[in-house]
Design an enzyme around this catalytic site. Structure first.
Site, PDB file in Angstrom:
ATOM      1  N   ARG A  43      44.203   0.203 -18.218  1.00  0.00           N
ATOM      2  CA  ARG A  43      44.350   1.415 -17.697  1.00  0.00           C
ATOM      3  C   ARG A  43      43.482   2.369 -18.549  1.00  0.00           C
ATOM      4  NH1 ARG A  43      45.757   5.732 -20.792  1.00  0.00           N
ATOM      5  NH2 ARG A  43      46.835   4.355 -22.346  1.00  0.00           N
ATOM      6  N   ASP A  44      43.930   2.421 -19.758  1.00  0.00           N
ATOM      7  CA  ASP A  44      42.947   3.250 -20.523  1.00  0.00           C
ATOM      8  C   ASP A  44      41.404   3.043 -20.327  1.00  0.00           C
ATOM      9  OD1 ASP A  44      42.283   5.116 -22.569  1.00  0.00           O
ATOM     10  OD2 ASP A  44      44.037   4.548 -23.994  1.00  0.00           O
ATOM     11  N   HIS A  48      47.836   3.031 -31.400  1.00  0.00           N
ATOM     12  CA  HIS A  48      47.142   2.899 -30.535  1.00  0.00           C
ATOM     13  C   HIS A  48      45.796   3.615 -30.892  1.00  0.00           C
ATOM     14  CE1 HIS A  48      46.213   3.661 -26.095  1.00  0.00           C
ATOM     15  NE2 HIS A  48      45.509   4.429 -26.426  1.00  0.00           N
ATOM     16  N   HIS A  77      41.885   4.655 -31.166  1.00  0.00           N
ATOM     17  CA  HIS A  77      40.324   4.872 -30.561  1.00  0.00           C
ATOM     18  C   HIS A  77      39.578   4.481 -31.657  1.00  0.00           C
ATOM     19  CE1 HIS A  77      41.258   5.813 -26.142  1.00  0.00           C
ATOM     20  NE2 HIS A  77      42.500   6.024 -26.791  1.00  0.00           N
ATOM     21  N   CYS A 129      40.279   8.924 -22.904  1.00  0.00           N
ATOM     22  CA  CYS A 129      40.953   9.919 -22.246  1.00  0.00           C
ATOM     23  C   CYS A 129      40.488  10.929 -21.356  1.00  0.00           C
ATOM     24  CB  CYS A 129      42.324  10.593 -23.217  1.00  0.00           C
ATOM     25  SG  CYS A 129      43.122  11.679 -22.583  1.00  0.00           S
ATOM     26  N   ASN A 153      38.547   2.466 -27.051  1.00  0.00           N
ATOM     27  CA  ASN A 153      39.709   1.828 -27.777  1.00  0.00           C
ATOM     28  C   ASN A 153      39.255   0.902 -28.886  1.00  0.00           C
ATOM     29  OD1 ASN A 153      41.206   2.547 -25.047  1.00  0.00           O
ATOM     30  ND2 ASN A 153      42.769   2.558 -26.644  1.00  0.00           N
TER      31      ASN A 153
HETATM   32  P1  HMG Z   1      50.362  19.212 -11.804  1.00  0.00           P
HETATM   33  O1  HMG Z   1      49.158  19.777 -10.844  1.00  0.00           O
HETATM   34  O2  HMG Z   1      50.708  20.166 -12.750  1.00  0.00           O
HETATM   35  O3  HMG Z   1      51.540  18.685 -10.942  1.00  0.00           O
HETATM   36  O4  HMG Z   1      49.969  17.864 -12.587  1.00  0.00           O
HETATM   37  P2  HMG Z   1      52.348  18.899  -9.704  1.00  0.00           P
HETATM   38  O5  HMG Z   1      53.589  18.497  -9.670  1.00  0.00           O
HETATM   39  O6  HMG Z   1      51.925  20.455  -9.417  1.00  0.00           O
HETATM   40  O7  HMG Z   1      51.650  18.062  -8.401  1.00  0.00           O
HETATM   41  C1  HMG Z   1      50.321  18.335  -8.060  1.00  0.00           C
HETATM   42  C2  HMG Z   1      49.805  17.235  -6.932  1.00  0.00           C
HETATM   43  O8  HMG Z   1      49.980  15.796  -7.618  1.00  0.00           O
HETATM   44  C3  HMG Z   1      50.931  17.319  -6.012  1.00  0.00           C
HETATM   45  O9  HMG Z   1      50.219  16.741  -4.793  1.00  0.00           O
HETATM   46  C4  HMG Z   1      51.840  16.125  -6.522  1.00  0.00           C
HETATM   47  O10 HMG Z   1      52.464  15.702  -5.178  1.00  0.00           O
HETATM   48  C5  HMG Z   1      51.084  15.161  -7.030  1.00  0.00           C
HETATM   49  P3  HMG Z   1      50.001  17.948  -3.747  1.00  0.00           P
HETATM   50  O11 HMG Z   1      51.086  18.525  -3.074  1.00  0.00           O
HETATM   51  O12 HMG Z   1      48.990  18.924  -4.328  1.00  0.00           O
HETATM   52  O13 HMG Z   1      49.423  17.081  -2.603  1.00  0.00           O
HETATM   53  N1  HMG Z   1      51.516  14.480  -8.007  1.00  0.00           N
HETATM   54  C6  HMG Z   1      51.483  13.010  -8.086  1.00  0.00           C
HETATM   55  N2  HMG Z   1      51.031  12.211  -7.191  1.00  0.00           N
HETATM   56  C7  HMG Z   1      51.065  10.948  -7.474  1.00  0.00           C
HETATM   57  N3  HMG Z   1      51.653  10.467  -8.588  1.00  0.00           N
HETATM   58  C8  HMG Z   1      52.366  11.175  -9.478  1.00  0.00           C
HETATM   59  C9  HMG Z   1      52.324  12.574  -9.326  1.00  0.00           C
HETATM   60  N4  HMG Z   1      52.829  13.901  -9.565  1.00  0.00           N
HETATM   61  C10 HMG Z   1      52.286  14.707  -8.893  1.00  0.00           C
HETATM   62  N5  HMG Z   1      53.017  10.877 -10.467  1.00  0.00           N
HETATM   63  C11 HMG Z   1      50.512  15.842 -13.788  1.00  0.00           C
HETATM   64  C12 HMG Z   1      50.781  17.297 -13.457  1.00  0.00           C
HETATM   65  C13 HMG Z   1      51.279  15.182 -14.785  1.00  0.00           C
HETATM   66  C14 HMG Z   1      51.025  15.014 -12.541  1.00  0.00           C
HETATM   67  C15 HMG Z   1      49.042  15.378 -13.843  1.00  0.00           C
HETATM   68  O14 HMG Z   1      48.605  16.467 -14.884  1.00  0.00           O
HETATM   69  C16 HMG Z   1      48.542  14.124 -14.224  1.00  0.00           C
HETATM   70  O15 HMG Z   1      48.676  13.303 -13.322  1.00  0.00           O
HETATM   71  N6  HMG Z   1      48.156  14.005 -15.464  1.00  0.00           N
HETATM   72  C17 HMG Z   1      47.823  12.724 -15.913  1.00  0.00           C
HETATM   73  C18 HMG Z   1      46.520  12.828 -16.704  1.00  0.00           C
HETATM   74  C19 HMG Z   1      46.465  11.598 -17.394  1.00  0.00           C
HETATM   75  O16 HMG Z   1      46.774  10.275 -16.890  1.00  0.00           O
HETATM   76  N7  HMG Z   1      45.675  11.115 -18.695  1.00  0.00           N
HETATM   77  C20 HMG Z   1      45.396   9.900 -19.043  1.00  0.00           C
HETATM   78  C21 HMG Z   1      46.403   9.127 -19.696  1.00  0.00           C
HETATM   79  S1  HMG Z   1      46.930   9.705 -21.191  1.00  0.00           S
HETATM   80  C22 HMG Z   1      45.814   9.160 -22.512  1.00  0.00           C
HETATM   81  O17 HMG Z   1      44.987   8.406 -21.898  1.00  0.00           O
HETATM   82  C23 HMG Z   1      46.315   8.846 -23.839  1.00  0.00           C
HETATM   83  C24 HMG Z   1      46.765   7.681 -24.168  1.00  0.00           C
HETATM   84  O18 HMG Z   1      45.955   6.297 -23.976  1.00  0.00           O
HETATM   85  C25 HMG Z   1      47.179   7.433 -25.809  1.00  0.00           C
HETATM   86  C26 HMG Z   1      46.264   8.183 -26.658  1.00  0.00           C
HETATM   87  O19 HMG Z   1      45.096   7.603 -26.485  1.00  0.00           O
HETATM   88  O20 HMG Z   1      46.460   8.885 -27.436  1.00  0.00           O
HETATM   89  C27 HMG Z   1      48.152   6.962 -23.416  1.00  0.00           C
HETATM   90 MG    MG Z   2      44.180   6.032 -25.333  1.00  0.00          MG
END
Ligand code: HMG
Ligand code: MG
Length: 304
Positions: A17-18, A209, A211, A242, A251
């Site tokens: 994933r990450d 966690h 990095h 990220c 990481n």
């Molecule tokens: P948004 O655009 O504000 O949401 O995104 P929305 O509700 O308006 O939806 C937009 C579109 O996405 C819609 O489709 C929804 O149906 C669809 P459309 O009508 O335009 O065709 N949608 C989805 N589709 C599939 N699965 C879903 C989903 N939700 C909405 N679950 C949202 C808001 C949260 C969805 C978006 O910002 C998002 O997905 N963000 C994720 C970002 C991400 O994954 N970042 C990396 C992970 S975090 C990280 O790496 C940190 C970590 O490792 C810890 C660390 O290192 O500190 C964990």
């Molecule tokens: Mg991370």
């Protein structure tokens, strides 16, 4: 120092994933599943396989549903996947995954860039996720990102990160992983942060966690070990970052973590040579040299 180290540590592997989410070139579902199989073969028992996030935001995770269907089952491995909202939970339920992870940042700007919401809105979006998931017997893990520092706002207020963590635990998360998302943490800062957390929260409910942008992750692990933290997230070959945190490098490499832990007599249940093979596979999948170069005699090359 090092008077009270744990005898065993739980490694939470995040490479599928990450590790892969930030890769620009689309990795095939087949290659992702091969990597997960190699991690399972190495003895990894907790693997974050994918993310049920919007494919528009993170195209690399668009095949989350297929990945979950194809991972090897019934081998005593706990698979998890990120879930940001109710739509993500629906997908997770359909995939029959047994654990999910919700995520939020301790800094407003990173949170907004990552999920397009304020922190308060993000926590509210977890209400239809955490309760309904736990009622169905799905374990929920939490992440709080940017606990050490934010790429947009600088140093983070520990009290704010602690309050968010407490909210996630109160909502039903069994553990919260504290993210040094951009790898800015240094050991004395880590000691100060962890002491503040451990004043309020049992150590087993906290994971780290880290990095490794500046090579400080293992030094921070040492502080965590000394303070009784026994779960560490890591990614083979040090893969990761990220997409919404500029400057976030990989990481902590799982090979380096496991090598260090085993060298100190701390058990992980992981076979280091097989883990190295999985790391080599990850490097081959993304097509470049990576961290975690533990050399093991007899390992030649790997087909992906
Ligand atoms: P948004 O655009 O504000 O949401 O995104 P929305 O509700 O308006 O939806 C937009 C579109 O996405 C819609 O489709 C929804 O149906 C669809 P459309 O009508 O335009 O065709 N949608 C989805 N589709 C599939 N699965 C879903 C989903 N939700 C909405 N679950 C949202 C808001 C949260 C969805 C978006 O910002 C998002 O997905 N963000 C994720 C970002 C991400 O994954 N970042 C990396 C992970 S975090 C990280 O790496 C940190 C970590 O490792 C810890 C660390 O290192 O500190 C964990
Ligand atoms: Mg991370």
């Amino acid at each position: 120092m090092f008077d009270s180290l744990p005898t065993s540590v739980s490694v939470y592997e995040v490479s599928p994933r990450d590790g892969l989410q930030n890769e620009a070139a689309q990795v095939t579902t087949h290659a992702k599943v091969r990597l997960i199989e190699a991690l399972v073969d190495a003895g990894c028992k907790r693997i974050e396989t994918t993310a049920f996030v919007s494919p528009k935001w993170v195209p690399q995770m668009a095949d989350a549903d297929q990945v979950c269907r194809l991972v090897p089952k019934d081998l005593g491995v706990s698979y998890s996947a990120l879930v940001p909202n109710a739509r993500g939970l629906d997908r997770a339920l359909a995939s029959e995954i047994e654990e999910i992870a919700v995520f939020v940042s301790a800094s407003e700007t990173h949170n907004r860039k990552n999920v397009n919401k304020t922190i308060a809105e993000t926590l509210a979006a977890f209400e239809p996720v955490i309760g309904p998931a736990t009622e169905r017997g799905i374990r929920v893990r939490g992440y709080v990102s940017t606990v050490w520092g934010c790429p947009y706002e600088g140093e983070t207020d520990t009290a704010k990160a602690l309050a968010i963590t407490q909210t996630l635990l109160d909502a039903g998360c069994y553990q919260v992983s504290l993210g040094d998302t951009i790898g800015v943490g240094t050991p004395l800062q880590t000691k100060r942060i962890l002491n503040a957390f451990l004043d309020q929260i049992e150590g087993e409910k906290i994971a780290l966690h880290l990095h490794d942008t500046r090579g400080t992750a293992l030094a921070n692990v040492m502080v965590g070990l000394e303070l009784g933290i026994t779960t560490y997230d890591a990614s083979v070959a040090g893969l990761g970052g990220c997409p919404y945190a500029p400057g976030a490098a990989g990481n902590l490499a799982t090979e380096d973590l496991v090598y260090t832990l085993h060298g100190m007599g701390i058990e992980t249940g992981i076979d280091l040579e097989k883990l190295w093979r999985a790391g080599q596979m990850a490097a081959a999948i993304v097509g470049r040299e990576l961290a975690g170069k533990v050399h093991c005699a007899g390992v030649q090359s790997l087909a992906v």
